[in-house]
Design an enzyme around this catalytic site. Structure first.
Site, PDB file in Angstrom:
ATOM      1  N   CYS A 112       0.801  -1.223   0.000  1.00  0.00           N
ATOM      2  CA  CYS A 112       0.000   0.000   0.000  1.00  0.00           C
ATOM      3  C   CYS A 112       0.833   1.272   0.000  1.00  0.00           C
ATOM      4  O   CYS A 112       0.284   2.357  -0.181  1.00  0.00           O
ATOM      5  CB  CYS A 112      -0.935   0.008   1.209  1.00  0.00           C
ATOM      6  SG  CYS A 112      -2.067  -1.401   1.272  1.00  0.00           S
ATOM      7  N   HIS A 169      12.545   2.182   5.478  1.00  0.00           N
ATOM      8  CA  HIS A 169      12.369   0.745   5.262  1.00  0.00           C
ATOM      9  C   HIS A 169      12.856   0.010   6.505  1.00  0.00           C
ATOM     10  O   HIS A 169      13.996   0.174   6.930  1.00  0.00           O
ATOM     11  CB  HIS A 169      13.166   0.292   4.034  1.00  0.00           C
ATOM     12  CG  HIS A 169      12.660  -0.965   3.418  1.00  0.00           C
ATOM     13  ND1 HIS A 169      12.508  -2.126   4.133  1.00  0.00           N
ATOM     14  CD2 HIS A 169      12.267  -1.242   2.145  1.00  0.00           C
ATOM     15  CE1 HIS A 169      12.039  -3.080   3.329  1.00  0.00           C
ATOM     16  NE2 HIS A 169      11.882  -2.571   2.121  1.00  0.00           N
ATOM     17  N   HIS A 185      -4.035  19.458   6.759  1.00  0.00           N
ATOM     18  CA  HIS A 185      -4.781  18.275   6.333  1.00  0.00           C
ATOM     19  C   HIS A 185      -3.868  17.051   6.380  1.00  0.00           C
ATOM     20  O   HIS A 185      -2.675  17.152   6.101  1.00  0.00           O
ATOM     21  CB  HIS A 185      -5.331  18.448   4.915  1.00  0.00           C
ATOM     22  CG  HIS A 185      -5.976  19.776   4.664  1.00  0.00           C
ATOM     23  ND1 HIS A 185      -7.215  20.114   5.177  1.00  0.00           N
ATOM     24  CD2 HIS A 185      -5.553  20.867   3.977  1.00  0.00           C
ATOM     25  CE1 HIS A 185      -7.522  21.346   4.805  1.00  0.00           C
ATOM     26  NE2 HIS A 185      -6.533  21.824   4.084  1.00  0.00           N
ATOM     27  N   HIS A 230      -3.073   6.476   6.099  1.00  0.00           N
ATOM     28  CA  HIS A 230      -3.210   5.164   5.474  1.00  0.00           C
ATOM     29  C   HIS A 230      -4.501   4.474   5.916  1.00  0.00           C
ATOM     30  O   HIS A 230      -4.718   4.243   7.108  1.00  0.00           O
ATOM     31  CB  HIS A 230      -2.005   4.315   5.854  1.00  0.00           C
ATOM     32  CG  HIS A 230      -2.052   2.916   5.329  1.00  0.00           C
ATOM     33  ND1 HIS A 230      -1.688   2.604   4.040  1.00  0.00           N
ATOM     34  CD2 HIS A 230      -2.435   1.758   5.898  1.00  0.00           C
ATOM     35  CE1 HIS A 230      -1.829   1.313   3.859  1.00  0.00           C
ATOM     36  NE2 HIS A 230      -2.283   0.767   4.960  1.00  0.00           N
ATOM     37  N   HIS A 244     -14.830   3.353   4.448  1.00  0.00           N
ATOM     38  CA  HIS A 244     -16.239   2.976   4.369  1.00  0.00           C
ATOM     39  C   HIS A 244     -16.745   2.988   2.929  1.00  0.00           C
ATOM     40  O   HIS A 244     -17.456   2.072   2.498  1.00  0.00           O
ATOM     41  CB  HIS A 244     -17.083   3.920   5.220  1.00  0.00           C
ATOM     42  CG  HIS A 244     -18.554   3.601   5.218  1.00  0.00           C
ATOM     43  ND1 HIS A 244     -19.421   4.108   4.266  1.00  0.00           N
ATOM     44  CD2 HIS A 244     -19.308   2.820   6.039  1.00  0.00           C
ATOM     45  CE1 HIS A 244     -20.635   3.657   4.501  1.00  0.00           C
ATOM     46  NE2 HIS A 244     -20.605   2.883   5.571  1.00  0.00           N
ATOM     47  N   ASN A 253     -10.222  -0.778   1.276  1.00  0.00           N
ATOM     48  CA  ASN A 253      -8.770  -0.621   1.145  1.00  0.00           C
ATOM     49  C   ASN A 253      -8.402  -0.803  -0.322  1.00  0.00           C
ATOM     50  O   ASN A 253      -8.341  -1.923  -0.825  1.00  0.00           O
ATOM     51  CB  ASN A 253      -8.053  -1.658   2.019  1.00  0.00           C
ATOM     52  CG  ASN A 253      -6.534  -1.480   2.003  1.00  0.00           C
ATOM     53  OD1 ASN A 253      -5.981  -0.827   1.131  1.00  0.00           O
ATOM     54  ND2 ASN A 253      -5.867  -2.068   2.975  1.00  0.00           N
TER      55      ASN A 253
END
EC number: 2.3.1.-
Length: 484
Positions: free
Chosen positions: A216, A296, A380, A384, A413, A417
Site C-alpha cells: 500500500c 524501510h 490536512h 493510510h 467505508h 482498502n
C-alpha cells in the site's frame, strides 16, 4: 520573497543569465558612480580609500558573486508540481455490498462453514460500507479468477484514470516523458507500463518504470520517484504516475484465517497523477511537493514478515496478515516520525520533541516517547486506510481526534482498502468537502509490505473544488457518517 521565487521559476536559463549580467552591470556602474563621487558623507574615508586602491579585488568579488549566483540557479532543484489527478470509479453494477460478498462466498462452495463465519465477523467489523467495488470475476459464474480477469481489472482502471487526468490537464499523451506504474500484487508480461505505452502510442523516448511488491505504500513511493527525477533535471518534463492494484488473482480460497482477512477489506481502486517540473505551469497546478520520506524497516524479521505472500498448508496462495502487524506499523511509524519531525514541525514543537527525547535518553529509554503535535505543521492529513484497526492505531499513537481521521475512516467505508491508490481517494474527499485553501500543507502517510513507511508533504496552490470526475460526487452529502 514568495513573489521572487515564483518569478525565478518562470525564467528560462538564458533569461536568468541575461538578468544576472544586467545586475552585474548595474552594480558595476553604481560602484563606479560612488567611487567617482565627490560626496563622501555616507562612506568612511578609509573604506573609500581601500575600495579605490583595490578595484580589481572588488570587481573580482562581484564576478565570483555572479558565478555563485548562476551556479545556484542552475543546480538548485526544480519545483515538482502536481498538475492534477484522477481516481477511477467503476460502474454501479460493480458495487460489492455485504449481500454480494455473502452470496459469492456461499455459491462458490470453496470455503468451510467456519471460514464463512470468520469472514462474516471480519467484514461486519471492518468499517467497509455497501458501496465498495469488487473485480469483475466476483459477478461472473466462473468462481476462480483467470489472467484475463486480472488484466481487465487493471487495464480498465488505469485507462479510465489516465484519460481523465490527461483531459483535465490538457496535456497530450505524446508529451509524457516519464511513466511510472505501480501495482503491488500483479506483474504480467509485458508489464502494465508497456500496456499503457501501447494503448496511448507513447513516444519511443518515454522512460518507463514498473514497481511491484511494495504494498500500500507504493503510491507514495512512485510519487517520490517521479519527484526525484523531475527535480534533478534541467529539462522541462512531464511525469505520469499510475497507481493501481489488481486483486483478482489474489483472492484467497482456503481456511487460513490470517489470509482470509484480505478477502474482506481489499477492493478495486486506481489513481493517476500528472506531475511536471515546469515552473511556468505553477498557476495551473494543484499542489507542489515539498518533502518526501521513505523508511524501510525490513531488516527486522517481524517487520519483514508482518504481511507476507505465501502458501497455506494445502498449497493455496494468499497474503498472510500477521497478528503483530499493528505493533510493527506503530514501531515503524515512530522511527519514521523521528526523521520527518525536524523537517516539517515548527520550532516550538521541535523544542518540546527534543526535550522529550533527551529526557527518555537520560532515563535509558524508559517512559513514553513524546509525540509531537503534527496538526501544527499540517492543515490536512491523508492517513493510510489499511483497515479500521490501522486507522485507530495511528490515531492513538499520534493522538489524533476524529476530525483528523475523518477522511481516512470515510474513505475506508466508501471504497474499502484500495491499496496504493487510497491516498488520492482521501485527497478527493478533502476537495469534495471544499476544505483545501491555497497555501495549506497536506501530509500523505502510507504503510507497505516490507515493512515500509512513506510520507509526502504537499503545499496546495489553489482552493479546492468539486471536479466533475470526483469519485465522491453524488454521495459526499452523506459523509461523514455519525456511526462507523
Amino acid at each position: 520573497m514568495k513573489y521572487s521565487k515564483t518569478l525565478l521559476s518562470l525564467l528560462t536559463p538564458i533569461q536568468l543569465l541575461q538578468a544576472s549580467f544586467f545586475v552585474l552591470l548595474a552594480l558595476t556602474l553604481s560602484l563606479h558612480a560612488v567611487l567617482s563621487s565627490t560626496s563622501t558623507l555616507l562612506l568612511n574615508q578609509k573604506l573609500l580609500l581601500f575600495l579605490c586602491t583595490h578595484r580589481a579585488l572588488v570587481f573580482s568579488l562581484l564576478w565570483c558573486t555572479l558565478v555563485a549566483l548562476l551556479a545556484y540557479l542552475w543546480t538548485r532543484p526544480r519545483p515538482v508540481l502536481l498538475l492534477d489527478y484522477a481516481c477511477f470509479q467503476p460502474d454501479a453494477d460493480r458495487k460489492c455490498s455485504y449481500e454480494v460478498c455473502e452470496y459469492f462466498v456461499r455459491r462458490s462452495r470453496l470455503f468451510s462453514t467456519t471460514s464463512e463465519e470468520f469472514m462474516r465477523g471480519i467484514y461486519l467489523k471492518s468499517g467497509l460500507g455497501d458501496e465498495t467495488y469488487a473485480p469483475p470475476f466476483i459477478f461472473q459464474y466462473d468462481y476462480e479468477a483467470k489472467l484475463r480477469s486480472a488484466v481487465q481489472e487493471a487495464s480498465e482502471g488505469m485507462i479510465a484514470a489516465v484519460d481523465a487526468v490527461l483531459y483535465k490537464t490538457h496535456v497530450p499523451a505524446a508529451a509524457i516523458d516519464l511513466l511510472i506504474v505501480t501495482c503491488g500484487m500483479f506483474t504480467p508480461s509485458p508489464s502494465l507500463s508497456s500496456l499503457l505505452v501501447n494503448h496511448y502510442r507513447l513516444p519511443d523516448t518515454v522512460a518507463t518504470y514498473n514497481l511491484s511488491g511494495m504494498g500500500c505504500s507504493s503510491g507514495a513511493a512512485a510519487i517520490d520517484l517521479a519527484g526525484r527525477i523531475l527535480s534533478g533535471t534541467r529539462r522541462v518534463r512531464y511525469a505520469l504516475v499510475v497507481i493501481t492494484e489488481s486483486i483478482s488473482l489474489n483472492w484467497y480460497f482456503g481456511d487460513n484465517r490470517s489470509m482470509l482477512v484480505t478477502n474482506c477489506i481489499f477492493r478495486v481502486g486506481t489513481a493517476a497523477a500528472l506531475l511536471t517540473n515546469d515552473g511556468a505551469r505553477r498557476r495551473a497546478a494543484k499542489m507542489e511537493l515539498l518533502h518526501a520520506l521513505r523508511t524501510h524497516h525490513g531488516a527486522d524479521d517481524a517487520s519483514y514478515s508482518a504481511a507476507f505472500q505465501e502458501e497455506d498448508d494445502t498449497g493455496s496462495l494468499g497474503i498472510s496478515l500477521k497478528k503483530d502487524l499493528i505493533r510493527v506499523a506503530g514501531e515503524g511509524l515512530r522511527a519514521h516520525i523521528r526523521i520527518l519531525a525536524p523537517r516539517v514541525l515548527p520550532w516550538a514543537q521541535l523544542v518540546r520533541y527534543a526535550f522529550g527525547e533527551v529526557t527518555r535518553w537520560m532515563k535509558s529509554g524508559q517512559g513514553k516517547q513524546h509525540v509531537p503535535d503534527f496538526t501544527t505543521a499540517f492543515e490536512h492529513m491523508c492517513i493510510h486506510t489499511g483497515g479500521k484497526a490501522v486507522i485507530e492505531s495511528v490515531a492513538r499513537l499520534m493522538r489524533l481526534d476524529d476530525r483528523v481521521t475523518e477522511p481516512a475512516r470515510m474513505c475506508l467505508h466508501r471504497f474499502g482498502n484500495t491499496s496504493s491508490s487510497l491516498l488520492f481517494y482521501e485527497l478527493a474527499y478533502f476537495e469534495a468537502k471544499g476544505r483545501i485553501r491555497s497555501g495549506d500543507r497536506l501530509w500523505m502517510l502510507a504503510f507497505g509490505t516490507g515493512f515500509k513507511v512513506c510520507s509526502l508533504v504537499w503545499k496546495t496552490l489553489k482552493d479546492s473544488g468539486m471536479d466533475t470526475d470526483n469519485p465522491w460526487k453524488g454521495c459526499i452529502h452523506r459523509y461523514p457518517l455519525k456511526a462507523w
